[in-house]
Design an enzyme around this catalytic site. Structure first.
Site, PDB file in Angstrom:
ATOM      1  CG  HIS A 188       3.928  -4.845  -0.336  1.00 34.11           C
ATOM      2  ND1 HIS A 188       3.923  -5.522  -1.693  1.00 34.11           N
ATOM      3  CD2 HIS A 188       2.663  -4.729  -0.265  1.00 34.11           C
ATOM      4  CE1 HIS A 188       2.767  -5.913  -2.088  1.00 34.11           C
ATOM      5  NE2 HIS A 188       1.855  -5.540  -1.271  1.00 34.11           N
ATOM      6  CD  GLU A 189       1.017  -3.551   3.013  1.00 35.15           C
ATOM      7  OE1 GLU A 189       0.053  -2.904   2.935  1.00 35.15           O
ATOM      8  OE2 GLU A 189       1.028  -4.887   2.673  1.00 35.15           O
ATOM      9  CG  HIS A 236      -0.526  -1.028  -1.352  1.00 37.07           C
ATOM     10  ND1 HIS A 236      -0.778  -1.282  -2.537  1.00 37.07           N
ATOM     11  CD2 HIS A 236      -0.187  -2.341  -0.735  1.00 37.07           C
ATOM     12  CE1 HIS A 236      -0.873  -2.501  -2.762  1.00 37.07           C
ATOM     13  NE2 HIS A 236      -0.155  -3.183  -1.743  1.00 37.07           N
ATOM     14  CG  ASP A 293      -1.223  -6.325  -3.230  1.00 36.17           C
ATOM     15  OD1 ASP A 293      -2.202  -5.799  -2.215  1.00 36.17           O
ATOM     16  OD2 ASP A 293      -0.199  -5.901  -3.171  1.00 36.17           O
TER      17      ASP A 293
END
Length: 288
Positions: free
Chosen positions: A43-44, A47, A137
């Protein structure tokens, strides 16, 4: 490709994570923690990869026991569409993870129970991150929504207030179902702390926003938006009306007619270079 590989060097594991990892090994929950760790990392990195694509400055990717955070050194002067893409890049990874798990499920490489656990964690992390609470988010999406309609400082303030109300309401609801759940208290305490720290630093963040505009870090302006002000207004009163993605021309009016116009750069120059922090707009006009 090499700049994306370098993202791995920016990953930092919070010391508390290793404490939780040790407890997980002792209590027999290591594989559950590993599953959560992998999902959070992906997930990170979503980003981070998007931020790298747009050439944002990435400070670090920190992994916490219950989540993660991609910290960037940008302060509201990059295009909103870029930030929207960077925020969305995290949740989008969960679609990729779900697809990989579906394919993995057609093999016998992973047990069905562990695969079910991975799918459940993937959905949980996605839903949690989409909550409209800063710094999740969802909370960042809310701030961008306000930034499209309000000045930068007001957008920050409104997003913090909205996040606080939603967080408190959600906390009250959860207390009825799991009042003694330690994980719930830890996560909510962390979110309250983040909100409080962001609220305390909102003026500092605003000053960074102005400094970046002054030193030319804004790459593109989508709109030219005039600001109506009075001659007796202070410089900071006018600057608090600055919006993202907008170039401003300040129309300064007196009691009966307009007394002058100022470009936003003239205000920033007077404030940061000439140190006229207590000056009024009419002082700048008459001096010019």
């Amino acid at each position: 490709m090499s700049k994306y590989i370098q993202l791995a060097k920016k990953i930092k594991i919070h010391p508390l994570f290793w404490v939780v990892a040790g407890m997980a090994i002792i209590t027999g929950y290591f594989w559950e923690l590993l599953a959560l760790f992998i999902i959070v990392i992906i997930h990170e990195l979503g980003h981070a990869a998007a931020a790298q694509y747009f050439n944002w400055k990435i400070k670090r990717i920190i992994i916490l026991p219950f989540g993660g955070m991609c910290e960037v050194d940008e302060h509201g002067n990059r295009p909103i569409k870029e930030e929207l893409a960077i925020i969305a890049a995290g949740p989008i990874q969960h679609i990729f993870i779900a697809a990989c798990l579906f394919i993995l499920g057609m093999t016998s490489f992973v047990s069905s129970d562990y695969l079910h656990l991975l799918n459940r964690f993937n959905l949980m992390v996605l839903i949690f991150n989409l909550l409209p609470i800063w710094p999740l988010d969802g909370g960042k999406f809310v701030q961008l929504y306000f930034a499209l309609r309000k000045p930068f400082l007001e957008a920050c303030r409104l997003s913090m207030i909205t996040s606080g109300i939603i967080l408190a309401a959600l906390h009250i609801c959860i207390l009825f179902y799991a009042p003694l759940n330690l994980n719930t208290w830890v996560v909510f305490s962390y979110l309250y702390m983040c909100l409080w720290m962001e609220w305390k630093q909102r003026r500092y963040v605003f000053m960074k926003f102005l400094l970046e505009r002054y030193y030319g870090k804004q790459q593109e302006f989508l709109h030219l938006q005039p600001i109506d002000a009075k001659g007796d207004d202070y410089l900071h009163d006018a600057m608090e009306k600055f919006k993202r993605d907008c170039k401003h021309l300040i129309h300064i009016g007196g009691q009966h007619s307009m007394i002058g116009k100022l470009d936003e750069n003239e205000l920033l120059y007077a404030y940061f270079t000439e140190k006229r922090v207590s000056a009024r707009l009419k002082d700048i006009v008459y001096n010019d």
